[in-house]
Design a protein around this motif. Structure first.
Motif, mmCIF file in Angstrom:
data_model
loop_
_atom_site.group_PDB
_atom_site.id
_atom_site.type_symbol
_atom_site.label_atom_id
_atom_site.label_comp_id
_atom_site.label_asym_id
_atom_site.label_seq_id
_atom_site.Cartn_x
_atom_site.Cartn_y
_atom_site.Cartn_z
ATOM 1 N N VAL A 10 0.836 -1.202 0.000
ATOM 2 C CA VAL A 10 0.000 0.000 0.000
ATOM 3 C C VAL A 10 0.871 1.253 0.000
ATOM 4 O O VAL A 10 0.596 2.216 -0.730
ATOM 5 C CB VAL A 10 -0.962 -0.013 1.213
ATOM 6 N N ASP A 13 2.420 1.681 -3.462
ATOM 7 C CA ASP A 13 1.396 2.112 -4.407
ATOM 8 C C ASP A 13 1.061 3.592 -4.213
ATOM 9 O O ASP A 13 0.942 4.348 -5.172
ATOM 10 C CB ASP A 13 0.139 1.247 -4.240
ATOM 11 N N THR A 14 0.927 4.004 -2.957
ATOM 12 C CA THR A 14 0.622 5.405 -2.646
ATOM 13 C C THR A 14 1.741 6.331 -3.113
ATOM 14 O O THR A 14 1.492 7.369 -3.721
ATOM 15 C CB THR A 14 0.385 5.576 -1.134
ATOM 16 N N LYS A 17 1.636 6.597 -6.922
ATOM 17 C CA LYS A 17 0.532 7.426 -7.399
ATOM 18 C C LYS A 17 0.807 8.910 -7.203
ATOM 19 O O LYS A 17 0.391 9.732 -8.004
ATOM 20 C CB LYS A 17 -0.762 7.035 -6.692
ATOM 21 N N ARG A 18 1.478 9.255 -6.147
ATOM 22 C CA ARG A 18 1.807 10.661 -5.877
ATOM 23 C C ARG A 18 3.033 11.129 -6.649
ATOM 24 O O ARG A 18 3.374 12.304 -6.637
ATOM 25 C CB ARG A 18 2.057 10.862 -4.386
#
Length: 148
Positions: A10, A13-14, A17-18
């Motif tokens: 997680v 992935d975060t 994405k940022r």
């Protein structure tokens, strides 16, 4: 309760994405390069042509927010820390810009000129007022997958 592996996934992935993960990786590469760079080995003299080419590239990198790449280029090439003035660069390259072209790096205008077959709008080396390129200013701040 989440496992450590799930939390790592997680988090990764975060960060992706940022856009932070790419920046972190670029920063690590830049730092590794700086650590490995042997300052005792003299660099070849920076020719006038290489200085101009590097400045075109640096302006492009800065515009697209590739600050770590620009930092490595400046360091590795022996480029002056302070960028050359854009007007000076355009004058050295015999480029005449219109006002709309000044919002993007010179390299975009040069590329657009040659994509058109190098046909000048006049007898001067005027960069086109309407470009064939899709300038990326609308893409700044977007993840690569979201860009045009």
């Amino acid at each position: 309760m989440a496992t450590v592996a799930e939390l790592k996934a997680v988090l990764k992935d975060t960060l992706e994405k940022r856009g932070a993960l790419g920046q972190i990786k670029a920063r690590i590469r830049a730092e590794v390069f700086n650590a490995l760079d042997d300052q005792s080995v003299p660099r070849p003299a920076l020719s006038h042509e290489n200085l101009l080419i590097n400045e075109l590239i640096r302006e492009y990198l800065d515009y697209n927010k590739y600050k770590y790449t620009a930092s490595v280029l400046t360091s590795e090439a022996g480029q002056p820390e302070v960028p050359l003035d854009r007007e000076f660069l355009a004058k050295e390259l015999n480029i005449v810009e219109d006002t709309s072209g000044k919002s993007v790096p010179l390299l975009y205008g040069v590329l657009s000129h040659f994509l058109r077959g190098g046909k000048a709008e006049s007898t001067q080396n005027t960069l086109p007022s309407v470009s064939l390129l899709n300038y990326p200013e609308q893409n700044l701040g977007k993840l690569p997958a979201e860009r045009n």
